[in-house]
Design an enzyme around this catalytic site. Structure first.
Site, PDB file in Angstrom:
ATOM      1  N   ARG A 159       0.505  -1.622  -3.382  1.00  0.00           N
ATOM      2  CA  ARG A 159       1.078  -2.919  -3.760  1.00  0.00           C
ATOM      3  C   ARG A 159       0.303  -3.471  -4.935  1.00  0.00           C
ATOM      4  NH1 ARG A 159      -3.041  -6.863  -4.124  1.00  0.00           N
ATOM      5  NH2 ARG A 159      -3.903  -7.414  -2.078  1.00  0.00           N
ATOM      6  N   GLU A 267       0.895 -15.144  -1.796  1.00  0.00           N
ATOM      7  CA  GLU A 267      -0.336 -15.591  -2.465  1.00  0.00           C
ATOM      8  C   GLU A 267      -0.207 -15.516  -3.985  1.00  0.00           C
ATOM      9  OE1 GLU A 267      -4.075 -14.134  -0.824  1.00  0.00           O
ATOM     10  OE2 GLU A 267      -4.790 -13.889  -2.874  1.00  0.00           O
ATOM     11  N   ARG A 271       4.493  -9.968  -4.889  1.00  0.00           N
ATOM     12  CA  ARG A 271       3.736  -8.830  -4.394  1.00  0.00           C
ATOM     13  C   ARG A 271       4.748  -7.684  -4.360  1.00  0.00           C
ATOM     14  NH1 ARG A 271      -1.327  -9.848  -1.720  1.00  0.00           N
ATOM     15  NH2 ARG A 271      -2.435 -11.243  -3.123  1.00  0.00           N
ATOM     16  N   CYS A 315      -6.019 -15.004  -6.663  1.00  0.00           N
ATOM     17  CA  CYS A 315      -7.390 -14.826  -6.177  1.00  0.00           C
ATOM     18  C   CYS A 315      -8.174 -13.912  -7.102  1.00  0.00           C
ATOM     19  CB  CYS A 315      -7.381 -14.240  -4.770  1.00  0.00           C
ATOM     20  SG  CYS A 315      -9.026 -14.135  -4.039  1.00  0.00           S
ATOM     21  N   THR A 317     -10.368 -11.961  -6.403  1.00  0.00           N
ATOM     22  CA  THR A 317     -10.639 -10.656  -5.760  1.00  0.00           C
ATOM     23  C   THR A 317      -9.574  -9.635  -6.144  1.00  0.00           C
ATOM     24  OG1 THR A 317      -9.353 -11.241  -3.782  1.00  0.00           O
ATOM     25  CG2 THR A 317     -11.730 -11.751  -3.762  1.00  0.00           C
ATOM     26  N   ARG A 324      -3.680  -2.902  -4.354  1.00  0.00           N
ATOM     27  CA  ARG A 324      -4.291  -2.364  -3.140  1.00  0.00           C
ATOM     28  C   ARG A 324      -3.479  -1.146  -2.721  1.00  0.00           C
ATOM     29  NH1 ARG A 324      -5.618  -2.461   2.511  1.00  0.00           N
ATOM     30  NH2 ARG A 324      -3.662  -3.302   3.304  1.00  0.00           N
ATOM     31  N   ARG A 355      -9.303  -2.144   7.330  1.00  0.00           N
ATOM     32  CA  ARG A 355      -8.615  -3.326   7.843  1.00  0.00           C
ATOM     33  C   ARG A 355      -7.796  -2.953   9.080  1.00  0.00           C
ATOM     34  NH1 ARG A 355      -6.179  -6.714   2.624  1.00  0.00           N
ATOM     35  NH2 ARG A 355      -8.105  -6.827   1.412  1.00  0.00           N
ATOM     36  N   GLU A 360      -5.398  -7.777   6.133  1.00  0.00           N
ATOM     37  CA  GLU A 360      -6.623  -8.590   6.157  1.00  0.00           C
ATOM     38  C   GLU A 360      -6.694  -9.425   7.440  1.00  0.00           C
ATOM     39  OE1 GLU A 360      -6.618 -11.415   2.944  1.00  0.00           O
ATOM     40  OE2 GLU A 360      -8.709 -11.027   2.535  1.00  0.00           O
TER      41      GLU A 360
HETATM   42  N1  DAR Z   1     -10.474 -15.990   2.430  1.00  0.00           N
HETATM   43  C1  DAR Z   1     -10.647 -16.251   1.007  1.00  0.00           C
HETATM   44  C2  DAR Z   1      -9.992 -15.145   0.141  1.00  0.00           C
HETATM   45  C3  DAR Z   1     -10.633 -13.824   0.249  1.00  0.00           C
HETATM   46  C4  DAR Z   1      -9.870 -12.716  -0.458  1.00  0.00           C
HETATM   47  N2  DAR Z   1      -8.547 -12.472   0.212  1.00  0.00           N
HETATM   48  C5  DAR Z   1      -7.374 -12.807  -0.377  1.00  0.00           C
HETATM   49  N3  DAR Z   1      -7.311 -13.219  -1.614  1.00  0.00           N
HETATM   50  N4  DAR Z   1      -6.248 -12.666   0.341  1.00  0.00           N
HETATM   51  C6  DAR Z   1     -12.150 -16.350   0.733  1.00  0.00           C
HETATM   52  O1  DAR Z   1     -12.492 -16.748  -0.364  1.00  0.00           O
HETATM   53  O2  DAR Z   1     -12.910 -16.043   1.627  1.00  0.00           O
END
Ligand code: DAR
Length: 385
Positions: A159, A267, A271, A315, A317, A324, A355, A360
């Site tokens: 994804r 998010e 996606r 995000c 990340t 991913r 995971r 997540e």
């Molecule tokens: N829980 C948030 C996001 C962590 C990364 N996961 C995402 N983006 N779905 C944190 O800052 O801990």
């Protein structure tokens, strides 16, 4: 909102009219800013929070001197990006971009956060590349076939997150903008529906939408792991402004074979994912890239891309590739104690995340099946993932 225009039409030149508009707006904006409520200085609040939450990257990346140097407008913009990590000190990353340009607009802040999370230099620049040509470790025939590892067909999924340049990111969207973005995507879905390899249907969760699916149909899509759930249960996304206005502007595009899915309004704006039960990773990887080329080729549809940071995602990340790539594998001996601890002890040093089956923050399978995926998203190429 008001309409402002120079009153004069006669015995004034056109160039003077347009210049008068600019100069008048400058004075109006100054008067408006003077009346704006003072932006709360978050420095004292963060100074009190940070010592107890050293792992919160958002808090540890905050520089009071940089913040003090910002205009009120930028102070408010940065606070908006940091809000989730301030309201949820137990965050790991703790910040989300709210506008497509935020990573560049607040580079002194985000470059620190990205360096800490991704383990890269603060001046790191991301390069995207899907071509498997010359990738280190690639089998001679270019095939990433897990059958050669003695494994059976497994659930494979790739994804990517994508956001449309023309809209605020999900954390700063109004309800109307969420619906406008959803409806903007209908053109792309129409093109995909016309293509045999991607043909399917769009299911909207937005009440009153022409493609609306009722609660029973929606639940079937959730049970089939095709639709995503109301994000309000995620306190981080709620604080970030990403979960608001549910279910407006949300929906899912799903192909006939259910191997190609686009989440709308999760998010990230989109996606986009391909999945199948099989052994050749190239198949889901290549199908996804081809689908991205179709969507990206839609007239007027442009993904948000940063010159330094690659694909823009909510995000940090996910920044860079937004990718991913994962598969579900049964590890009954490594999970014999009912936890993923032993699997993580091996996977983490290999740069792999472990995971649960729902992704997540979800539990591993009762039969020891876990979701394995490379952790890196940023300063790594798609072909390397
Ligand atoms: N829980 C948030 C996001 C962590 C990364 N996961 C995402 N983006 N779905 C944190 O800052 O801990």
């Amino acid at each position: 909102t008001v309409d402002i225009s120079p009153s004069a039409r006669f015995c004034i030149k056109e160039c003077e009219i347009i210049t008068a508009l600019y100069l008048g707006i400058e004075k109006l904006k100054a008067a408006e800013d003077a009346l704006a409520p003072p932006v709360e200085d978050i420095t004292p609040r963060l100074a009190a929070l940070s010592p107890d939450h050293p792992d919160n990257i958002c808090l540890s990346s905050f520089d009071p001197a940089y913040y003090a140097s910002l205009s009120n407008e930028d102070k408010a913009g940065l606070e908006r990006c940091m809000r989730s990590g301030i309201e949820n000190p137990d965050s790991s990353m703790g910040c989300y971009a709210c506008q497509p340009e935020d990573y560049d607009r607040f580079k002194p802040f985000f470059s620190k956060a990205l360096a800490k999370y991704h383990g890269v230099p603060e001046d790191a620049k991301h390069v995207n590349d899907w071509s498997l040509e010359g990738v280190e470790g690639l089998p001679a025939d270019g095939g990433l076939d897990i059958a050669k590892l003695g494994l059976p067909e497994l659930s494979m999924r790739v994804r990517v997150g994508r956001n449309l340049k023309a809209f605020p990111l999900p954390g700063a969207m109004t309800k109307q903008q969420r619906c406008d973005m959803e409806n903007f995507m209908l053109g792309a879905f129409a093109k995909l529906i016309a293509m045999p390899e991607y043909g399917g249907k769009y299911c909207s969760f937005t009440p009153g939408h022409p493609n609306y699916v009722d609660a029973a149909e929606y639940q079937k899509l959730v049970d089939a792991h095709i639709a995503f759930k109301d994000m309000s249960a995620d306190k981080y996304l709620l604080s970030a402004g990403i979960a608001q206005d549910w279910p407006h502007g949300r929906g899912v595009y799903v192909s006939e074979d259910r191997g190609f899915i686009i989440w709308v309004g999760e998010e990230d704006h989109l996606r986009i994912m391909c999945m199948e039960k099989g052994t050749v990773l190239n198949k889901v990887f290549d199908r996804l890239k081809a689908a991205l080329d179709v969507v990206n080729g839609i007239e007027g549809l442009e993904f948000a891309i940063s010159p330094d940071y690659g694909v823009v995602t909510s995000c940090p990340t996910n920044l860079g590739t937004g990718m991913r790539a994962s598969l579900h594998i049964q590890l009954p001996y490594l999970t014999a104690d009912g936890t993923d601890a032993k699997a993580k002890a091996i996977a983490t040093p290999l740069g792999l995340s472990v995971r649960g089956l729902g992704g997540e923050h979800t539990p591993i399978g009762a039969d020891g099946t876990v979701d394995i995926s490379p952790s890196a998203r940023f300063c790594i190429k798609e072909c390397e993932i």
